[in-house]
Write a protein that holds these residues in place. Structure first.
Motif, mmCIF file in Angstrom:
data_model
loop_
_atom_site.group_PDB
_atom_site.id
_atom_site.type_symbol
_atom_site.label_atom_id
_atom_site.label_comp_id
_atom_site.label_asym_id
_atom_site.label_seq_id
_atom_site.Cartn_x
_atom_site.Cartn_y
_atom_site.Cartn_z
ATOM 1 N N UNK A 38 33.694 -22.726 -22.476
ATOM 2 C CA UNK A 38 33.899 -24.162 -22.346
ATOM 3 C C UNK A 38 35.311 -24.441 -22.826
ATOM 4 N N UNK A 39 36.104 -25.002 -21.956
ATOM 5 C CA UNK A 39 37.509 -25.268 -22.230
ATOM 6 C C UNK A 39 37.728 -26.767 -22.290
ATOM 7 N N UNK A 40 38.565 -27.217 -23.223
ATOM 8 C CA UNK A 40 38.948 -28.623 -23.276
ATOM 9 C C UNK A 40 40.399 -28.734 -22.882
ATOM 10 N N UNK A 41 40.677 -29.644 -21.965
ATOM 11 C CA UNK A 41 42.043 -29.787 -21.474
ATOM 12 C C UNK A 41 42.308 -31.238 -21.089
ATOM 13 N N UNK A 42 43.484 -31.740 -21.497
ATOM 14 C CA UNK A 42 43.940 -33.037 -21.021
ATOM 15 C C UNK A 42 44.472 -32.812 -19.609
ATOM 16 N N UNK A 43 44.046 -33.617 -18.669
ATOM 17 C CA UNK A 43 44.480 -33.450 -17.289
ATOM 18 C C UNK A 43 45.472 -34.530 -16.901
ATOM 19 N N UNK A 44 46.510 -34.127 -16.181
ATOM 20 C CA UNK A 44 47.429 -35.098 -15.604
ATOM 21 C C UNK A 44 46.712 -35.791 -14.449
ATOM 22 N N UNK A 45 47.223 -36.948 -14.042
ATOM 23 C CA UNK A 45 46.568 -37.699 -12.968
ATOM 24 C C UNK A 45 46.362 -36.873 -11.713
ATOM 25 N N UNK A 46 47.356 -36.061 -11.350
ATOM 26 C CA UNK A 46 47.247 -35.276 -10.118
ATOM 27 C C UNK A 46 46.322 -34.070 -10.257
ATOM 28 N N UNK A 47 45.871 -33.749 -11.471
ATOM 29 C CA UNK A 47 44.967 -32.619 -11.688
ATOM 30 C C UNK A 47 43.496 -33.021 -11.668
ATOM 31 N N UNK A 48 43.225 -34.303 -11.874
ATOM 32 C CA UNK A 48 41.842 -34.769 -12.024
ATOM 33 C C UNK A 48 40.971 -34.363 -10.840
ATOM 34 N N UNK A 49 41.455 -34.524 -9.631
ATOM 35 C CA UNK A 49 40.650 -34.196 -8.450
ATOM 36 C C UNK A 49 40.665 -32.713 -8.119
ATOM 37 N N UNK A 50 41.570 -31.943 -8.733
ATOM 38 C CA UNK A 50 41.664 -30.515 -8.435
ATOM 39 C C UNK A 50 40.705 -29.665 -9.268
ATOM 40 N N UNK A 51 40.419 -30.110 -10.491
ATOM 41 C CA UNK A 51 39.527 -29.352 -11.378
ATOM 42 C C UNK A 51 38.100 -29.812 -11.121
#
Length: 108
Positions: A54-67
């Motif tokens: 289980x990984x915790x990561x802050x996502x940039x706006x452009x990453x939200x739909x990719x992960x």
């Protein structure tokens, strides 16, 4: 013949894990060559050591739909021995929309 039986073995796995159980998979494959290819592919998949993380990561706006489930991510963590990065497949994502902090369940 009503059914076919094919088998794939790897002695290095059997030596390293003498108590491992035999995995039997039923399929609808009638062609022996296709069944053997399928069996060999399953062996390749299962003989490699895998971890669930289980990984915790802050996502940039452009990453939200990719992960998303099914995507491949690179996990980097010195604590777990992934200093060079480890490719992992996303199994699930829990995203806080307000902060874009993602809890990513990954396997690899």
């Amino acid at each position: 013949e009503e059914w076919r039986t094919v088998k794939s073995d790897d002695t290095s796995v059997q030596t390293a894990h003498p108590n491992a159980i035999e995995i039997r998979i039923d399929s609808m494959l009638a062609d022996q060559t296709a069944a053997q290819s399928f069996s060999d592919a399953r062996l390749t998949l299962y003989k490699t050591a895998r971890q669930m993380a289980t990984l915790q990561q802050w996502l940039a706006e452009d990453q939200v739909d990719l992960v998303r489930p099914g995507a491949v991510v690179t996990a980097v963590s010195g604590r777990w021995g992934y200093t060079a990065g480890k490719l992992m497949r996303v199994a699930g994502v829990k995203l806080d929309q307000a902060t874009r902090l993602a809890d990513v369940s990954a396997w690899g």
